[in-house]
Design a protein around this motif. Structure first.
Motif, PDB file in Angstrom:
ATOM      1  N   LEU A 130       0.827  -1.208   0.000  1.00 15.71           N
ATOM      2  CA  LEU A 130       0.000   0.000   0.000  1.00 15.71           C
ATOM      3  C   LEU A 130       0.859   1.256   0.000  1.00 15.71           C
ATOM      4  CD1 LEU A 130      -2.722   1.491   0.296  1.00 15.71           C
ATOM      5  CD2 LEU A 130      -2.604   1.035   2.757  1.00 15.71           C
ATOM      6  N   VAL A 131       0.533   2.182  -0.912  1.00 14.62           N
ATOM      7  CA  VAL A 131       1.228   3.474  -0.992  1.00 14.62           C
ATOM      8  C   VAL A 131       0.185   4.568  -1.173  1.00 14.62           C
ATOM      9  CG1 VAL A 131       2.877   4.898  -2.265  1.00 14.62           C
ATOM     10  CG2 VAL A 131       3.279   2.439  -2.039  1.00 14.62           C
ATOM     11  N   PHE A 132       0.309   5.646  -0.391  1.00 16.99           N
ATOM     12  CA  PHE A 132      -0.544   6.824  -0.541  1.00 16.99           C
ATOM     13  C   PHE A 132       0.205   7.894  -1.321  1.00 16.99           C
ATOM     14  CE2 PHE A 132      -2.128   4.839   3.329  1.00 16.99           C
ATOM     15  CZ  PHE A 132      -3.510   4.981   3.228  1.00 16.99           C
ATOM     16  N   SER A 133      -0.509   8.634  -2.163  1.00 14.54           N
ATOM     17  CA  SER A 133       0.081   9.811  -2.797  1.00 14.54           C
ATOM     18  C   SER A 133      -1.000  10.863  -2.982  1.00 14.54           C
ATOM     19  CB  SER A 133       0.724   9.456  -4.141  1.00 14.54           C
ATOM     20  OG  SER A 133      -0.258   9.192  -5.101  1.00 14.54           O
ATOM     21  N   GLY A 134      -0.557  12.102  -3.191  1.00 11.26           N
ATOM     22  CA  GLY A 134      -1.504  13.199  -3.332  1.00 11.26           C
ATOM     23  C   GLY A 134      -1.563  14.033  -2.071  1.00 11.26           C
ATOM     24  N   LYS A 135      -2.505  14.945  -2.029  1.00 12.73           N
ATOM     25  CA  LYS A 135      -2.647  15.838  -0.880  1.00 12.73           C
ATOM     26  C   LYS A 135      -3.097  15.036   0.346  1.00 12.73           C
ATOM     27  CE  LYS A 135      -4.591  20.349   0.404  1.00 12.73           C
ATOM     28  NZ  LYS A 135      -5.045  19.999   1.743  1.00 12.73           N
ATOM     29  N   GLY A 136      -2.287  15.040   1.397  1.00 15.85           N
ATOM     30  CA  GLY A 136      -2.555  14.251   2.591  1.00 15.85           C
ATOM     31  C   GLY A 136      -1.711  13.000   2.684  1.00 15.85           C
ATOM     32  N   GLU A 137      -0.803  12.816   1.709  1.00 10.35           N
ATOM     33  CA  GLU A 137      -0.022  11.573   1.674  1.00 10.35           C
ATOM     34  C   GLU A 137       0.955  11.456   2.841  1.00 10.35           C
ATOM     35  OE1 GLU A 137       3.732  11.725  -0.995  1.00 10.35           O
ATOM     36  OE2 GLU A 137       2.190  12.788  -2.146  1.00 10.35           O
ATOM     37  N   GLU A 138       1.526  12.570   3.304  1.00 10.77           N
ATOM     38  CA  GLU A 138       2.601  12.488   4.301  1.00 10.77           C
ATOM     39  C   GLU A 138       2.135  11.823   5.591  1.00 10.77           C
ATOM     40  OE1 GLU A 138       3.353  15.674   1.401  1.00 10.77           O
ATOM     41  OE2 GLU A 138       1.724  15.392   2.855  1.00 10.77           O
ATOM     42  N   ILE A 139       1.010  12.303   6.140  1.00 12.97           N
ATOM     43  CA  ILE A 139       0.548  11.737   7.411  1.00 12.97           C
ATOM     44  C   ILE A 139       0.062  10.310   7.218  1.00 12.97           C
ATOM     45  CG2 ILE A 139      -1.799  12.667   7.168  1.00 12.97           C
ATOM     46  CD1 ILE A 139       0.250  12.165  10.425  1.00 12.97           C
ATOM     47  N   ASN A 140      -0.561  10.023   6.070  1.00 14.83           N
ATOM     48  CA  ASN A 140      -1.062   8.671   5.834  1.00 14.83           C
ATOM     49  C   ASN A 140       0.065   7.663   5.659  1.00 14.83           C
ATOM     50  OD1 ASN A 140      -4.159   8.311   5.595  1.00 14.83           O
ATOM     51  ND2 ASN A 140      -3.769  10.306   4.640  1.00 14.83           N
TER      52      ASN A 140
END
Length: 461
Positions: free
Chosen positions: A105-115
């Motif tokens: 799982l990888v998050f990207s976009g606005k809000g990615e850092e905390i996620n």
């Protein structure tokens, strides 16, 4: 998919999100799931399902949320789930592969850092488990130092992220709580695990005065943390610890062994009632005590007494249906009773009742799932051993939580006897009716009657 293609895909998603009408409160949550195990993704806030997004022909999904509460949520792609943190205006994308759900799982976009940081904390906790287990052999002062050192490294990483990126105070507080309570779990568990690992006969009586200093800042009613796993798990250990010490201090040492579980769990009910007022956390903790106690299969008399105490403290619990269904189910699975009226499907597509499968035979029913290949291999090996050791018994496999076509494929490619394998289409009903909370559970029957509905494939034979 290589990194170039991944970035191209994310760019397309970001572009499509940017074309949405400008709305500072709108949240976009989209992504792609490789090797999907379901046709949908469900988004939750606590226990409430907020929305469902179906996968398209490319296994992609998108949520467009005009109004969503800031804070911790989770998404479910059955049978897996994971956290996602939202703030107004976030535009998050994910990509994951179900064969390695959390790690891919990888998050990207606005809000990615905390996620991504919360995800990293989650994965790190799993990776640290073996290391922390080795620490339980240490004496209290050295153990405390080791846990503090692990905590300090995580806080330093969070501080670095806060320096490099714009992290909101609420997001920062959540991350710190994840770190703090993850560390505190180990401290609460130490006396129990130290005794178990060291082989000492009793709990540590001489913990340093500062060992539980963090307890001074515990918030027993933080609604923002109710569904944060480290916070909830900490509460479970903490309540058990307090109950043990309260009982040690105020109760007779010569309690009958047969009543100890009842006595201890009644202590926990009383403590939750006195400490926790936040409705959801309170209900969840009461549920945990009830489920844990019921699955220990105490005497019918003790179980009835426990349920009476539970009702006195938590009569309007939101989990009452589950708890009383389990209570009733356990009563229905007692020795000498008939198997429940439960229908499964045979390999050739016939609907069959369990009572018809085992009529006139001595049968061991066991359970497996196509989502856990390691367990599937191990349990089949164990069943083959037991078949040799107990030739008078038939061993019948009941499959749960697997697509019908995949189940048939696994039966065939694994060389299992098709006449000894059956499929269940309703996971929740199977768990509740047959009380399948342990993956290694077995049900022993003979001549149409239950012998032992709470047997264990590795411990009972």
């Amino acid at each position: 998919m290589n990194k170039l293609l991944l970035f191209s895909f994310l760019g397309i998603l970001l572009g499509s999100c940017s074309q949405e009408p400008e709305d500072s409160k709108r949240v976009i949550f989209a992504g792609e799931i490789v090797n999907p195990t379901s046709d949908q993704v469900v988004l939750f806030k606590g226990q409430q399902a907020l929305d469902t997004a179906f996968l398209d022909e490319n296994n992609r999904f998108v949520f467009r949320l005009d109004s969503v509460a800031q804070g911790l949520h989770h998404f479910v792609h059955r049978p897996e789930s994971q956290y996602v943190y939202f703030e107004a205006g976030d535009s998050l994308q994910i990509r994951l592969n179900t064969s390695d759900f959390d790690e891919s799982l990888v998050f990207s976009g606005k809000g990615e850092e905390i996620n991504n940081f919360i995800l990293e904390l989650f994965l790190t906790r799993e990776e640290e488990e073996e290391l922390i287990n080795s620490y339980y052999l240490l004496e209290p002062e050295e153990f405390h130092k080791k846990i503090d050192s692990l905590k300090a490294m995580k806080l330093a990483l969070l501080s670095q992220i806060e320096t490099e990126y714009e992290i909101s105070p609420a997001a920062s507080d959540l991350a710190k709580s994840f770190i703090d309570y993850g560390s505190n779990i180990s401290m609460e568990a130490y006396p129990f695990y130290h005794r178990r690992r060291s082989g000492e006969g009793k709990m540590h009586e001489d913990l340093p005065a500062s060992f539980y200093d963090y307890r001074q800042s515990i918030n027993y009613n933080d609604h923002n943390l109710t569904y944060l796993r480290p916070y909830y798990n900490f509460m479970k250990y903490h309540i058990s610890n307090l109950a043990y010490n309260s009982c040690k201090k105020y109760c007779d040492d010569d309690l009958e062994k047969a009543n100890r579980q009842l006595h201890f769990n009644k202590h926990k009910l009383k403590l939750i009632d006195s400490l926790v007022t936040q409705k959801e956390l309170r209900d969840n903790l009461f549920r945990n005590v009830a489920i844990d106690y019921l699955l220990r299969h105490d005497t019918e008399e003790n179980t009835d007494e426990f349920i009476s105490s539970f009702k006195r403290y938590s009569d309007n619990n939101s989990h009452n249906t589950e708890i009383f269904t389990l209570y009733e189910g356990i009563n229905n699975m007692q020795p000498a009773k008939d198997l429940p009226d439960f229908t499964v499907e045979s390999y050739d597509g016939r609907k069959v009742k369990l009572s018809d499968i085992q009529k006139g035979d001595s049968v061991v029913f066991y359970f497996w799932s196509g989502t856990e290949p390691g367990h599937f291999r191990n349990i089949n090996k164990r069943v083959e051993e037991l078949k040799q050791k107990y030739p008078a018994y038939r061993f019948i496999g009941l499959n749960m939580r697997t697509d019908l076509a995949k189940w048939k494929s696994m039966v065939k490619t694994s060389g299992l006897d098709e006449t000894e394998q059956y499929w269940t289409d309703d996971y929740d009903q199977t768990v509740q009716t047959l009380i399948v909370y342990d993956p290694n559970k077995a049900i022993l029957t003979k001549n149409g009657k239950i012998i032992d509905a709470f047997s264990h494939l590795y411990r009972s034979f």
